[in-house]
Design an enzyme around this catalytic site. Structure first.
Site: not given
Lengths: 434, 434
Positions: A133, A194, A217, A240, A262, A265, A330-331, A364, A418, A423
């Protein structure tokens, strides 16, 4: 409202202040959930008809038949040809470096043979078909196309299907160029829930995939959560984050600009600096004040820094590592002399940037490692997107006749314990009568 | 109602029949969802108080204070000592083989250095703390304790916290013995959604973990889904499945019993046999009829086979592999002469059992590979539980001064193309002025 929070770890309130600073809860929007459920249901049951309907409604894109939603490969190549030379070269160099790094991540099938001839191992295979995506509009980042497509191709995924919305029919040539460079096999101009539904369930036109990756999104994220299980998905990213551990040895301007990179963003992005040198924190604050007005995205940066940013005075670098491990950023930039020495103290981070020259922005785009990284403390248990996300494993178990004599009694004893008698019998049937 | 479905791939209706046979939808129960949301909310905000309350209410277990919910390590060891000798030995042998296999799965940190001194790589570290859910009552399988605990310990997880409900205070000594053998660090007698919440959020008594693994009932599954993101979780398993590809060379009784060993789990379990030899399918059906009355769990097996089982006549082994790849079974037995030759045609399966001696039951208990496997076609994109589920990776990026001169212009060009000017400036600041 202050430019950026100033905290000190020696304060009695520090733990509470840090908790407040880090607090972030992804809101669940009932109306989005409801809309997604409906869209997915219609796509699953009406296929292309529903897909054309939603694409017309949400993207104002009308086509005669669903096959017109596909962008032919020639157009991807044409987009690549049409790029300005410097941009094309930069994209190619980035793609090449990303590919080289990810080659190191490929897993291979392995087996071992026991003395009685029993073979055990793990077969590693790529996924058959993956959906990628790519958001439309402003969040359409060609670098993200490369970062998602290249690991899939290095893993050996034979079919990589990209979807990207083209509102009003407007196509983004840099994104299409990146698709060509990244080895994307087919591109469809669909988006939103969709598109996620079409990839998960398949329609007459859109082939069903085994996994869907890539950012989107709130509708895309909600739809991905809902189709998880039917297909695999990558993580759902939060805002981020960058955390910088500094000993004050790098120029304050560099550190300030890294915080900006950062913060620019979005206003929920989080930029935090830890440093034992209070004077350096003052210098960075001054640099922020001086450099901020020069930034095209100054408004976003200002809101991000004043809302979620912080300059934190710590006792020493050891404490900085401890706080960093708690935050699991994250970073993480370790902007110190001998940054390498601190590496063993870092337990949780998506990506670790060592030394003053390793700015996050290099990672990045083109250092090589992936820029899709775990956010919101999930680096405690998850990893950057990688080749391993596009391979899966099957255990291999080839028990020899002799091996069955050894394993049978063990399995039968445990199975009986068991209460699983079939088995036990299944193991006992393989025992030689003697 | 027939004993088991008989299908043939040559029928015009085969695709539709197969679709019907495989159809399974995990139902979402609104009342369970609602109850879980409430339980998790109370655990998060009231901690031990809520935990004691729910444990009293659902497990009829009353303790003075939360610390009494912990089973001391001495009791785990005592449980191991008290096992009958054959059971203890079987459990120890199984644990040893599982450990040996999983040692092969451990990933290691790697780096490489580029000619300009830039270092790139990936740091691999274990999770700090993992929670292991073990169901109470009949579904309490000691083999599952081993299969979940051992990979975590091989990965190097320092703290493994097990939770298991003990309704009316009744403890299961074999499960506690398996915990001791598996290297579990602490055990608490809590269960249900409240145990999942306590592990995810932590209470004064129960330490917060980074990931929760292990099977559970619908409440446990719903609670795990809800806390995903706060912590990692393993997959949510559907009903167990076996698919057998046979050329008719193994005894029909063995094949029938292997189908039983899946069907005896529960009536939703799925057992399917593919074979090009119609006579052999008749023999297996006769064996099913003959052996079924001898089985202690005959009722469950009968319901499973008649509802979701099938003997399918296929054109040849190639077609069998194609159908198997479509189904992507949890367990796949390739019960043929030269089973090894078919391996390269198998793309999707949780575990592949090759040759007539490799019964699934040997793999379930003691062959070595994990018995926690992807169900419901998810082997298309996911893998057996393994050491890799208890390790995570952090990218390492150490750009040299010289490297920053090469990478800076690439990053700056791409950042400007994406409208991210602080990213560009951050890269440009590192360029030497000359």
């Amino acid at each position: 409202m202050s430019l950026i929070h100033r905290l000190t770890s020696q304060s009695a309130q520090f733990d509470a202040e840090l908790r407040t600073l880090l607090a972030y809860e992804a809101s669940e929007d009932e109306s989005i959930e409801h809309a997604c459920a409906q869209i997915l249901h219609r796509i699953q049951h009406e296929g292309d008809t529903a897909l054309l309907d939603y694409t017309q409604r949400f993207d104002r894109l009308t086509v005669e038949q669903a096959s017109a939603l596909e962008i032919p490969k020639a157009e991807l190549l044409a987009a690549l040809e049409s790029l300005p030379a410097d941009q094309r070269k930069a994209l190619e160099q980035a793609a090449e470096r990303v590919r080289r790094y990810h080659e190191h991540q490929r897993s291979e099938t392995w087996t071992y043979t026991e003395p009685d001839g029993t073979v055990l191992g793990q077969q590693v295979t790529p996924l058959d078909r993956v959906g990628l995506y790519v958001p439309g509009g402003k969040a359409a980042y060609p670098s993200s196309v490369l970062m998602n497509a290249i690991p899939a191709k290095v893993a050996g995924v034979p079919e990589l299907i990209m979807v990207t919305p083209t509102p009003d029919g407007v196509r983004n040539p840099i994104v299409l160029a990146a698709a060509a460079l990244g080895g994307v096999d087919r591109v469809f101009t669909i988006g939103g829930a969709q598109a996620v539904g079409a990839l998960a369930y398949g329609t007459d036109t859109i082939p069903a995939v085994d996994k869907i990756v890539g950012p989107g999104n709130a509708y895309v994220a909600a739809a991905k959560r809902r189709v998880f299980g039917v297909v695999g998905i990558d993580m759902i990213a939060g805002p981020s984050e960058i955390l910088i551990i500094s000993d004050g040895s790098a120029p304050a301007d560099w550190v300030a600009m890294d915080l900006f990179s950062q913060a620019e963003h979005d206003e929920l992005a989080q930029a935090i600096l830890l440093c034992p040198d209070a004077d350096f924190l003052d210098q960075v604050e001054a640099a922020i004040e001086r450099l901020l007005p020069t930034m095209p995205r100054a408004d976003i940066i200002r809101r991000s820094l004043s809302g979620r940013g912080a300059l934190i005075h710590v006792r020493d670098l050891d404490e900085a590592c401890k706080i960093s491990n708690h935050i699991a950023p994250e970073h993480l930039e370790v902007s110190t002399r001998n940054a390498q020495d601190l590496l063993s103290k870092i337990r949780h981070a998506g990506a670790i940037f060592l030394g003053p020259y390793s700015s996050e922005s290099l990672g990045d785009y083109c250092a090589g490692p992936n820029h899709v990284l775990p956010t919101a403390r999930t680096a405690r248990f998850s990893s950057p997107l990688g080749v391993y996300d596009f391979q899966k494993r099957s255990s291999i178990i080839q028990v020899s006749e002799s091996g069955a004599q050894t394993l049978g009694p063990i399995a039968a004893t445990l199975a009986q314990g068991e209460g699983l008698y079939a088995h036990a019998a299944s193991a006992q049937f393989r025992l030689n009568q003697s």
